[in-house]
Design an enzyme around this catalytic site. Sequence first.
Site, PDB file in Angstrom:
ATOM      1  N   LYS A  45       7.182  12.194  -1.600  1.00  0.00           N
ATOM      2  CA  LYS A  45       6.158  11.635  -2.120  1.00  0.00           C
ATOM      3  C   LYS A  45       7.011  10.918  -3.472  1.00  0.00           C
ATOM      4  O   LYS A  45       8.045  11.238  -4.329  1.00  0.00           O
ATOM      5  CB  LYS A  45       5.253  12.390  -3.608  1.00  0.00           C
TER       6      LYS A  45
HETATM    7  C1  E4P Z   1      -2.335  13.918  -5.638  1.00  0.00           C
HETATM    8  O1  E4P Z   1      -1.596  13.612  -4.065  1.00  0.00           O
HETATM    9  C2  E4P Z   1      -1.854  14.359  -6.435  1.00  0.00           C
HETATM   10  O2  E4P Z   1      -0.954  14.573  -7.099  1.00  0.00           O
HETATM   11  C3  E4P Z   1      -3.491  14.887  -7.267  1.00  0.00           C
HETATM   12  O3  E4P Z   1      -4.301  15.128  -6.954  1.00  0.00           O
HETATM   13  C4  E4P Z   1      -3.473  14.435  -8.955  1.00  0.00           C
HETATM   14  O4  E4P Z   1      -4.502  14.355  -9.999  1.00  0.00           O
HETATM   15  P1  E4P Z   1      -4.154  14.984 -11.129  1.00  0.00           P
HETATM   16  O5  E4P Z   1      -5.408  13.601 -11.951  1.00  0.00           O
HETATM   17  O6  E4P Z   1      -5.376  15.888 -11.713  1.00  0.00           O
HETATM   18  O7  E4P Z   1      -2.768  15.346 -11.613  1.00  0.00           O
END
Ligand code: E4P
Length: 242
Positions: free
Chosen positions: A91
């Site tokens: 990521k």
């Molecule tokens: C998924 O890949 C994301 O990292 C995650 O859903 C982010 O969620 P948040 O907005 O609750 O931090």
Amino acid sequence: VRMKIFIDSAEVGEIEKYISWGICDGVTTNPSICLSAGVKGGEEGMKERVIAIAKLIAPKPLSVEVTTDNPEQILVEARKYNTWAENISVKVTITDRNGGSLLPAIYKLVSEGISVNVTAMMTFNQAIFAAKAINDGMSQSKVKKTHYISIFAGRISEEHGVEQSQKILKELREWLDFHNYKNIEIIVGSVRNPENVELWAKSGAHVLTIPPAVIAKCLSSARTKETVVQFLNDADKALQQL
Ligand code: E4P
């Protein structure tokens, strides 16, 4: 393509549970998720947890986020993660903390055959540029992998309303299909509640990544519990009459 469900968690026990329920098509993590899942011990601790989850779900994908927004460091970290397991997708946020583009790093990693999940995206425009960079990177590589573009629909909704996030997801899927992009999947991130799941499951996104707490809420209904109690009571009565 059938919509997939990823588990948005770094808790081995939770992930194991959802595998045994037959509803886990992959796992996503980020530094905040790792922190709340109690990952400790610096890089070694992180590596241990990542390898444990990757093994558990293989060949399904596990997204692991880089811990830096420095382009050179991103390349170093991503290449390292890529050696930890075959099913890792790295990521990388679409921009750095100042809004500077991280597309050069994204393009480079994809061209090296590393699966990338471009994350923290809030707009349609960010996503189409990410798709373009991924696609050009893929054309440079012999390795065929799936790459991801993550739309943080919950965060978008908090600012612009849930209709806006739905609109982005729908239009983005149409755009990818219209222009015949292959091996790029939309992930809906920051899913906050069962209503989000119901709406975004119909948005055209390829993947919904859902935190364990939201999955639990999706399954539970007071009326279902009541009904089960009624059936069990009547089953007892019926058995007594036999
Ligand atoms: C998924 O890949 C994301 O990292 C995650 O859903 C982010 O969620 P948040 O907005 O609750 O931090």
